[in-house]
Design a protein around this motif. Sequence first.
Motif, PDB file in Angstrom:
ATOM      1  N   ASN A   1      -7.808  11.256  -0.912  1.00 15.49           N
ATOM      2  CA  ASN A   1      -8.612  10.636  -1.764  1.00 15.49           C
ATOM      3  C   ASN A   1      -9.225   9.218  -1.437  1.00 15.49           C
ATOM      4  O   ASN A   1      -8.808   8.458  -1.107  1.00 15.49           O
ATOM      5  CB  ASN A   1      -7.998  10.604  -3.211  1.00 15.49           C
ATOM      6  CG  ASN A   1      -9.050  10.457  -4.318  1.00 15.49           C
ATOM      7  OD1 ASN A   1      -9.619   9.277  -4.348  1.00 15.49           O
ATOM      8  ND2 ASN A   1      -9.027  11.289  -5.524  1.00 15.49           N
ATOM      9  N   ALA A   2     -10.707   9.186  -1.755  1.00 14.46           N
ATOM     10  CA  ALA A   2     -11.485   7.843  -1.168  1.00 14.46           C
ATOM     11  C   ALA A   2     -10.802   6.612  -1.934  1.00 14.46           C
ATOM     12  O   ALA A   2     -10.983   5.568  -1.411  1.00 14.46           O
ATOM     13  CB  ALA A   2     -12.797   8.021  -1.612  1.00 14.46           C
ATOM     14  N   ILE A   3     -10.028   6.821  -3.054  1.00 13.74           N
ATOM     15  CA  ILE A   3      -9.728   5.719  -3.733  1.00 13.74           C
ATOM     16  C   ILE A   3      -8.652   4.934  -3.085  1.00 13.74           C
ATOM     17  O   ILE A   3      -8.451   3.642  -3.208  1.00 13.74           O
ATOM     18  CB  ILE A   3      -9.316   6.113  -5.366  1.00 13.74           C
ATOM     19  CG1 ILE A   3      -9.018   5.017  -6.050  1.00 13.74           C
ATOM     20  CG2 ILE A   3      -7.664   6.952  -5.096  1.00 13.74           C
ATOM     21  CD1 ILE A   3      -8.645   5.328  -7.711  1.00 13.74           C
TER      22      ILE A   3
ATOM     23  N   LYS B   1      -8.555   4.391   0.205  1.00 10.62           N
ATOM     24  CA  LYS B   1      -9.059   3.685   1.216  1.00 10.62           C
ATOM     25  C   LYS B   1      -9.902   2.448   0.572  1.00 10.62           C
ATOM     26  O   LYS B   1      -9.990   1.409   1.052  1.00 10.62           O
ATOM     27  CB  LYS B   1     -10.400   4.452   1.946  1.00 10.62           C
ATOM     28  CG  LYS B   1     -11.155   3.754   2.954  1.00 10.62           C
ATOM     29  CD  LYS B   1     -10.387   3.317   4.134  1.00 10.62           C
ATOM     30  CE  LYS B   1     -11.181   2.870   5.152  1.00 10.62           C
ATOM     31  NZ  LYS B   1     -12.037   1.620   4.840  1.00 10.62           N
ATOM     32  N   GLN B   2     -10.487   2.529  -0.740  1.00  7.63           N
ATOM     33  CA  GLN B   2     -10.976   1.532  -1.289  1.00  7.63           C
ATOM     34  C   GLN B   2      -9.719   0.391  -1.757  1.00  7.63           C
ATOM     35  O   GLN B   2     -10.277  -0.649  -1.698  1.00  7.63           O
ATOM     36  CB  GLN B   2     -11.751   2.013  -2.559  1.00  7.63           C
ATOM     37  CG  GLN B   2     -13.031   2.904  -2.399  1.00  7.63           C
ATOM     38  CD  GLN B   2     -13.504   3.442  -3.545  1.00  7.63           C
ATOM     39  OE1 GLN B   2     -13.138   3.131  -4.686  1.00  7.63           O
ATOM     40  NE2 GLN B   2     -14.493   4.496  -3.598  1.00  7.63           N
ATOM     41  N   TYR B   3      -8.876   0.989  -2.155  1.00  5.77           N
ATOM     42  CA  TYR B   3      -7.765   0.118  -2.493  1.00  5.77           C
ATOM     43  C   TYR B   3      -7.141  -0.683  -1.442  1.00  5.77           C
ATOM     44  O   TYR B   3      -6.737  -2.010  -1.427  1.00  5.77           O
ATOM     45  CB  TYR B   3      -6.731   1.116  -3.436  1.00  5.77           C
ATOM     46  CG  TYR B   3      -5.435   0.045  -3.685  1.00  5.77           C
ATOM     47  CD1 TYR B   3      -5.205  -0.853  -4.516  1.00  5.77           C
ATOM     48  CD2 TYR B   3      -4.044   0.018  -2.795  1.00  5.77           C
ATOM     49  CE1 TYR B   3      -4.113  -1.634  -4.795  1.00  5.77           C
ATOM     50  CE2 TYR B   3      -3.031  -0.772  -2.902  1.00  5.77           C
ATOM     51  CZ  TYR B   3      -3.063  -1.584  -4.040  1.00  5.77           C
ATOM     52  OH  TYR B   3      -1.916  -2.413  -4.233  1.00  5.77           O
ATOM     53  N   SER B   4      -7.017  -0.101  -0.250  1.00  3.96           N
ATOM     54  CA  SER B   4      -6.479  -0.508   1.040  1.00  3.96           C
ATOM     55  C   SER B   4      -7.395  -1.735   1.290  1.00  3.96           C
ATOM     56  O   SER B   4      -7.148  -2.925   1.633  1.00  3.96           O
ATOM     57  CB  SER B   4      -6.352   0.428   2.009  1.00  3.96           C
ATOM     58  OG  SER B   4      -6.037  -0.116   3.316  1.00  3.96           O
ATOM     59  N   ASP B   5      -8.818  -1.297   1.230  1.00  7.56           N
ATOM     60  CA  ASP B   5      -9.741  -2.741   1.733  1.00  7.56           C
ATOM     61  C   ASP B   5      -9.632  -3.778   0.658  1.00  7.56           C
ATOM     62  O   ASP B   5      -9.596  -5.001   1.235  1.00  7.56           O
ATOM     63  CB  ASP B   5     -11.243  -1.862   1.636  1.00  7.56           C
ATOM     64  CG  ASP B   5     -11.321  -1.169   2.827  1.00  7.56           C
ATOM     65  OD1 ASP B   5     -10.290  -0.920   3.854  1.00  7.56           O
ATOM     66  OD2 ASP B   5     -12.219  -0.064   2.585  1.00  7.56           O
ATOM     67  N   HIS B   6      -9.558  -3.379  -0.764  1.00  4.40           N
ATOM     68  CA  HIS B   6      -9.581  -4.476  -1.513  1.00  4.40           C
ATOM     69  C   HIS B   6      -8.158  -5.315  -1.464  1.00  4.40           C
ATOM     70  O   HIS B   6      -8.137  -6.521  -1.409  1.00  4.40           O
ATOM     71  CB  HIS B   6      -9.554  -3.912  -3.033  1.00  4.40           C
ATOM     72  CG  HIS B   6     -10.973  -3.608  -3.288  1.00  4.40           C
ATOM     73  ND1 HIS B   6     -12.100  -4.190  -3.162  1.00  4.40           N
ATOM     74  CD2 HIS B   6     -11.649  -2.421  -3.887  1.00  4.40           C
ATOM     75  CE1 HIS B   6     -13.349  -3.799  -3.568  1.00  4.40           C
ATOM     76  NE2 HIS B   6     -12.641  -2.393  -4.056  1.00  4.40           N
TER      77      HIS B   6
ATOM     78  N   ASP C   1      -8.573  -7.537   1.426  1.00  4.89           N
ATOM     79  CA  ASP C   1      -9.506  -8.654   1.318  1.00  4.89           C
ATOM     80  C   ASP C   1      -8.639  -9.879   0.567  1.00  4.89           C
ATOM     81  O   ASP C   1      -8.815 -10.735   0.502  1.00  4.89           O
ATOM     82  CB  ASP C   1     -10.593  -8.192   0.732  1.00  4.89           C
ATOM     83  CG  ASP C   1     -11.342  -7.496   1.339  1.00  4.89           C
ATOM     84  OD1 ASP C   1     -11.378  -7.591   2.759  1.00  4.89           O
ATOM     85  OD2 ASP C   1     -12.268  -6.626   0.937  1.00  4.89           O
TER      86      ASP C   1
ATOM     87  N   GLU D   1       0.713   4.104  -2.900  1.00  8.99           N
ATOM     88  CA  GLU D   1       0.337   5.226  -2.372  1.00  8.99           C
ATOM     89  C   GLU D   1       1.323   6.542  -2.626  1.00  8.99           C
ATOM     90  O   GLU D   1       1.116   7.532  -3.306  1.00  8.99           O
ATOM     91  CB  GLU D   1       0.080   5.465  -0.890  1.00  8.99           C
ATOM     92  CG  GLU D   1      -0.420   6.901  -0.259  1.00  8.99           C
ATOM     93  CD  GLU D   1      -0.735   6.712   1.039  1.00  8.99           C
ATOM     94  OE1 GLU D   1      -1.608   7.310   1.482  1.00  8.99           O
ATOM     95  OE2 GLU D   1       0.332   6.177   1.720  1.00  8.99           O
TER      96      GLU D   1
ATOM     97  N   TYR E   1       0.738  -1.262  -0.060  1.00  6.67           N
ATOM     98  CA  TYR E   1      -0.290  -0.061  -0.156  1.00  6.67           C
ATOM     99  C   TYR E   1       0.989   1.368   0.017  1.00  6.67           C
ATOM    100  O   TYR E   1       0.480   2.222  -0.634  1.00  6.67           O
ATOM    101  CB  TYR E   1      -0.938  -0.097   1.150  1.00  6.67           C
ATOM    102  CG  TYR E   1      -1.828   1.301   1.360  1.00  6.67           C
ATOM    103  CD1 TYR E   1      -2.870   1.470   0.749  1.00  6.67           C
ATOM    104  CD2 TYR E   1      -1.385   2.461   2.300  1.00  6.67           C
ATOM    105  CE1 TYR E   1      -3.560   2.630   0.577  1.00  6.67           C
ATOM    106  CE2 TYR E   1      -2.208   3.418   2.314  1.00  6.67           C
ATOM    107  CZ  TYR E   1      -3.249   3.500   1.486  1.00  6.67           C
ATOM    108  OH  TYR E   1      -4.092   4.799   1.695  1.00  6.67           O
TER     109      TYR E   1
END
Length: 233
Positions: free
Chosen positions: A95-97, A99-104, A107, A81, A77
């Motif tokens: 940027n919210a992207i 957070k989305q990338y971190s979660d994906h 997972d 980043e 990450y």
Amino acid sequence: MASFQRIILQNRQRSSSTKNVIGVSPEPYLDLISNPFDKRQWNYLSLGPSYIRVNQSAIRPKCQQETEIKNQHKDIYSKVENHLTGYPHLIPRNNAIFKQYSDHLLDYLNQSYFTPLSYNDQLISLEQAQILGSIRRIIQNRNLIIRVTDKGNNFYIGSAVEFEQKATKFFSDTNPFIELSYNPFNEILDKVILLLNTLRGKDLIRKWQYEQMMPDRTTCELAHLYFNPKTNK
């Protein structure tokens, strides 16, 4: 029709010739009077330093797997980043992207680590882990040394005592280094920190660059001298 038959014949000859090709793994260079390894251990060592043991993490305790996931997530990450927030992308860090990338990413790592293995894969993983453990015990008990060769892409295995003697002889014959009378670690580290503070104070580097380059006194160490055995000479 005749030309078509010639093409088919040529293809058959090529396919039959490729079946006779035998892959060869580089055997370790054994600098000992006798071989202390059994057949399974020797075959494993012959896979070479580039071989990656299959499903290594699958047979580890869950706490170790979770620690590995955390470390890999942090490493991947941070690299992504830093790349996307730098030039030429210049994406804001909030940027919210991200957070989305971190979660994906988390997972995906959890799925990769905790997906159950087949029974056969578990047996292979356990067997290779046992072989590797037995190799380590032999190396420790017999005071051996194992190194990657300089050009052979294989392992050098020899006596640690003899290896140390060769290193000592090399120093005495060539005299390439000077033994320091003091440890320059703190002096070098202070200079690096001072330089980084100066660059950051003049806004010549960004904050994330400053933080990434700042050395940790508890984990940093001076460069080590090591030798890659030249078995080709």
